[in-house]
Design an enzyme around this catalytic site. Sequence first.
Site, PDB file in Angstrom:
ATOM      1  N   GLY A  13     -24.978  30.653 116.019  1.00 46.73           N
ATOM      2  CA  GLY A  13     -23.688  30.361 116.644  1.00 46.73           C
ATOM      3  C   GLY A  13     -22.716  31.523 116.720  1.00 46.73           C
ATOM      4  O   GLY A  13     -21.512  31.314 116.906  1.00 46.73           O
ATOM      5  N   SER A  14     -23.199  32.761 116.627  1.00 47.44           N
ATOM      6  CA  SER A  14     -22.243  33.875 116.709  1.00 47.44           C
ATOM      7  C   SER A  14     -21.612  33.954 118.106  1.00 47.44           C
ATOM      8  O   SER A  14     -20.445  34.335 118.238  1.00 47.44           O
ATOM      9  CB  SER A  14     -22.902  35.204 116.320  1.00 47.44           C
ATOM     10  OG  SER A  14     -23.885  35.577 117.243  1.00 47.44           O
ATOM     11  N   ASN A  15     -22.355  33.591 119.130  1.00 45.10           N
ATOM     12  CA  ASN A  15     -21.755  33.580 120.474  1.00 45.10           C
ATOM     13  C   ASN A  15     -20.778  32.420 120.637  1.00 45.10           C
ATOM     14  O   ASN A  15     -19.758  32.556 121.310  1.00 45.10           O
ATOM     15  CB  ASN A  15     -22.849  33.523 121.555  1.00 45.10           C
ATOM     16  CG  ASN A  15     -23.478  34.882 121.768  1.00 45.10           C
ATOM     17  OD1 ASN A  15     -22.887  35.769 122.371  1.00 45.10           O
ATOM     18  ND2 ASN A  15     -24.675  35.071 121.218  1.00 45.10           N
ATOM     19  N   LYS A  66     -36.505  13.575 127.202  1.00 52.61           N
ATOM     20  CA  LYS A  66     -35.373  14.480 127.466  1.00 52.61           C
ATOM     21  C   LYS A  66     -34.300  13.758 128.270  1.00 52.61           C
ATOM     22  O   LYS A  66     -33.104  13.923 128.045  1.00 52.61           O
ATOM     23  CB  LYS A  66     -35.896  15.707 128.235  1.00 52.61           C
ATOM     24  CG  LYS A  66     -34.824  16.719 128.549  1.00 52.61           C
ATOM     25  CD  LYS A  66     -35.362  17.990 129.175  1.00 52.61           C
ATOM     26  CE  LYS A  66     -36.213  18.758 128.215  1.00 52.61           C
ATOM     27  NZ  LYS A  66     -36.250  20.205 128.483  1.00 52.61           N
ATOM     28  N   ASN A 108     -26.068  30.593 130.870  1.00 52.42           N
ATOM     29  CA  ASN A 108     -26.795  30.936 129.647  1.00 52.42           C
ATOM     30  C   ASN A 108     -26.668  32.429 129.381  1.00 52.42           C
ATOM     31  O   ASN A 108     -26.479  33.216 130.313  1.00 52.42           O
ATOM     32  CB  ASN A 108     -28.280  30.581 129.830  1.00 52.42           C
ATOM     33  CG  ASN A 108     -29.115  30.882 128.602  1.00 52.42           C
ATOM     34  OD1 ASN A 108     -28.698  30.601 127.465  1.00 52.42           O
ATOM     35  ND2 ASN A 108     -30.297  31.455 128.798  1.00 52.42           N
ATOM     36  N   HIS A 110     -28.837  35.608 127.682  1.00 52.54           N
ATOM     37  CA  HIS A 110     -30.201  35.956 127.279  1.00 52.54           C
ATOM     38  C   HIS A 110     -30.220  37.431 126.856  1.00 52.54           C
ATOM     39  O   HIS A 110     -29.672  38.279 127.565  1.00 52.54           O
ATOM     40  CB  HIS A 110     -31.155  35.715 128.455  1.00 52.54           C
ATOM     41  CG  HIS A 110     -32.582  35.941 128.096  1.00 52.54           C
ATOM     42  ND1 HIS A 110     -33.302  35.059 127.316  1.00 52.54           N
ATOM     43  CD2 HIS A 110     -33.428  36.973 128.371  1.00 52.54           C
ATOM     44  CE1 HIS A 110     -34.530  35.538 127.145  1.00 52.54           C
ATOM     45  NE2 HIS A 110     -34.630  36.694 127.769  1.00 52.54           N
TER      46      HIS A 110
HETATM   47  C1  GRF Z   1     -28.475  35.307 121.394  1.00 50.60           C
HETATM   48  O1  GRF Z   1     -29.170  36.518 121.231  1.00 50.60           O
HETATM   49  C2  GRF Z   1     -28.581  34.810 122.803  1.00 50.60           C
HETATM   50  O2  GRF Z   1     -28.672  35.831 123.748  1.00 50.60           O
HETATM   51  C3  GRF Z   1     -29.886  34.047 122.753  1.00 50.60           C
HETATM   52  O3  GRF Z   1     -29.898  33.431 121.501  1.00 50.60           O
HETATM   53  C4  GRF Z   1     -29.121  34.198 120.582  1.00 50.60           C
HETATM   54  C5  GRF Z   1     -28.120  33.275 119.979  1.00 50.60           C
HETATM   55  O4  GRF Z   1     -27.425  33.886 118.919  1.00 50.60           O
HETATM   56  N1  GRF Z   1     -29.986  33.130 123.859  1.00 50.60           N
HETATM   57  P1  GRF Z   1     -26.192  33.131 118.241  1.00 50.60           P
HETATM   58  O5  GRF Z   1     -26.713  31.765 117.782  1.00 50.60           O
HETATM   59  O6  GRF Z   1     -25.113  33.004 119.260  1.00 50.60           O
HETATM   60  O7  GRF Z   1     -25.794  33.965 117.080  1.00 50.60           O
END
Ligand code: GRF
Length: 190
Positions: A13-15, A66, A108, A110
Amino acid sequence: MKRKIAVFASGNGSNFEAIAKACADGKINAEIALCVTDNPGAYVVERAKRFNVPVIKFRPKDYASKKDFETMLLGHLREKGVELICLAGYMRIVGETLLEAYGGRIVNIHPSLLPAFRGADAIGQAMDYGVKIFGVSIHYVDSSLDGGKIIAQAAVEYDGNDRDELESLVHAREHVLYPATVARLVDSLP
Ligand code: GRF
């Protein structure tokens, strides 16, 4: 008025946190109305608590299909008035139920320069390949794996072989590019 977004995550969840901070700082004209996780033990749940963001936790195996869990999610998203969905480490292919309801409004992040290195462990794939320019892509989500139209990219040059070091460089770039891109997308919502 602030717009409403949701962040879907399966892990650290850092993003999520980078987006939540940008919302709190007024850099994104939105609030995270919902955090969704398919992994109830994920660290993103703790982060969401710290930002007072409501969390929907579910286990896909508790649902027959799903379609069933996405229908449940859709109910919550609609109830909260969510206008844009940001996937941030959500380890599932989005199904037609959500794509039909939120087509063109799911994005998303990536950790590669798409179309290179789609799918799981993109950083490892790129390292194994021996590339010297890594990167990050933000793209619209469609039914393909990491294949929707690209919205933004950033390159990360790295010529070493320390995976941890590379990962922190890539993540640091993500934490700048994702909030900035979400801010732009939010501003262009109808
Ligand atoms: C990130 O590297 C993102 O690009 C990929 O999954 C990872 C998630 O990292 N899709 P975080 O959970 O946000 O730390």
